[in-house]
Design an enzyme around this catalytic site. Sequence first.
Site, PDB file in Angstrom:
ATOM      1  N   GLU A  25       0.824  -1.216   0.000  1.00  0.00           N
ATOM      2  CA  GLU A  25       0.000   0.000   0.000  1.00  0.00           C
ATOM      3  C   GLU A  25       0.854   1.261   0.000  1.00  0.00           C
ATOM      4  O   GLU A  25       0.508   2.241  -0.645  1.00  0.00           O
ATOM      5  CB  GLU A  25      -0.925   0.027   1.211  1.00  0.00           C
ATOM      6  CG  GLU A  25      -2.136  -0.854   1.078  1.00  0.00           C
ATOM      7  CD  GLU A  25      -3.100  -0.619   2.209  1.00  0.00           C
ATOM      8  OE1 GLU A  25      -4.165  -0.045   1.949  1.00  0.00           O
ATOM      9  OE2 GLU A  25      -2.783  -1.020   3.349  1.00  0.00           O
ATOM     10  N   TYR A  57     -11.028  28.256  -0.720  1.00  0.00           N
ATOM     11  CA  TYR A  57     -11.019  26.794  -0.721  1.00  0.00           C
ATOM     12  C   TYR A  57      -9.971  26.219  -1.657  1.00  0.00           C
ATOM     13  O   TYR A  57      -9.533  25.092  -1.473  1.00  0.00           O
ATOM     14  CB  TYR A  57     -12.405  26.199  -0.969  1.00  0.00           C
ATOM     15  CG  TYR A  57     -13.174  26.752  -2.140  1.00  0.00           C
ATOM     16  CD1 TYR A  57     -12.895  26.358  -3.437  1.00  0.00           C
ATOM     17  CD2 TYR A  57     -14.196  27.658  -1.931  1.00  0.00           C
ATOM     18  CE1 TYR A  57     -13.612  26.866  -4.500  1.00  0.00           C
ATOM     19  CE2 TYR A  57     -14.916  28.160  -2.988  1.00  0.00           C
ATOM     20  CZ  TYR A  57     -14.623  27.763  -4.282  1.00  0.00           C
ATOM     21  OH  TYR A  57     -15.328  28.267  -5.328  1.00  0.00           O
ATOM     22  N   LEU A  75      -4.493   5.995   8.569  1.00  0.00           N
ATOM     23  CA  LEU A  75      -5.421   7.066   8.217  1.00  0.00           C
ATOM     24  C   LEU A  75      -5.542   8.067   9.363  1.00  0.00           C
ATOM     25  O   LEU A  75      -5.656   9.272   9.139  1.00  0.00           O
ATOM     26  CB  LEU A  75      -6.802   6.491   7.907  1.00  0.00           C
ATOM     27  CG  LEU A  75      -6.942   5.711   6.613  1.00  0.00           C
ATOM     28  CD1 LEU A  75      -8.301   5.035   6.554  1.00  0.00           C
ATOM     29  CD2 LEU A  75      -6.735   6.601   5.415  1.00  0.00           C
ATOM     30  N   GLU A  76      -5.509   7.564  10.584  1.00  0.00           N
ATOM     31  CA  GLU A  76      -5.604   8.433  11.753  1.00  0.00           C
ATOM     32  C   GLU A  76      -4.480   9.463  11.767  1.00  0.00           C
ATOM     33  O   GLU A  76      -4.699  10.638  12.083  1.00  0.00           O
ATOM     34  CB  GLU A  76      -5.562   7.592  13.047  1.00  0.00           C
ATOM     35  CG  GLU A  76      -6.768   6.704  13.243  1.00  0.00           C
ATOM     36  CD  GLU A  76      -6.680   5.337  12.544  1.00  0.00           C
ATOM     37  OE1 GLU A  76      -7.503   4.472  12.886  1.00  0.00           O
ATOM     38  OE2 GLU A  76      -5.817   5.134  11.666  1.00  0.00           O
ATOM     39  N   LYS A 102     -10.641   5.572   2.684  1.00  0.00           N
ATOM     40  CA  LYS A 102      -9.826   4.751   1.784  1.00  0.00           C
ATOM     41  C   LYS A 102     -10.792   3.948   0.915  1.00  0.00           C
ATOM     42  O   LYS A 102     -11.601   3.170   1.425  1.00  0.00           O
ATOM     43  CB  LYS A 102      -8.922   3.805   2.566  1.00  0.00           C
ATOM     44  CG  LYS A 102      -8.064   2.902   1.668  1.00  0.00           C
ATOM     45  CD  LYS A 102      -7.273   1.882   2.470  1.00  0.00           C
ATOM     46  CE  LYS A 102      -6.124   2.556   3.165  1.00  0.00           C
ATOM     47  NZ  LYS A 102      -5.145   1.569   3.704  1.00  0.00           N
TER      48      LYS A 102
END
Length: 122
Positions: A25, A57, A75-76, A102
């Site tokens: 990954e 933005y 991810l955290e 994900k």
Amino acid sequence: MEIQSTYIYIKGVKFHAFIGVGDIERRVGNDYVVDLRLKYPIKKAMQTDEVADTLNYAEVFEVVKSVMQQPVKLLEHAAQNIVLALKKAFPDIEAIDLKLTKLNPPMGADCYGAGVEIHVDC
């Protein structure tokens, strides 16, 4: 009219990034979606019609893009890095709601995605 709170949001921003516990990954990558909701004082911009009086933005996107280009395991951790980078770049942000998904996670399930969602008062 009394406005209680104001937000800028960016929804469904797609990235190819290298986030994952496994070596594959972090080498091959996966696809991710970021959804942001930023509490920000936009009342002045509502009156002046000037971009300088709001949160741009496009600039927010560039900050998130920069963070998503950095390989990490979790991810955290990526979500925390996004929040910290946004707060540093735009100190007038009052709160951040972030979803980091994900797509097609490698877990043997037929699902749209898996991810984290965080809510931070700044």
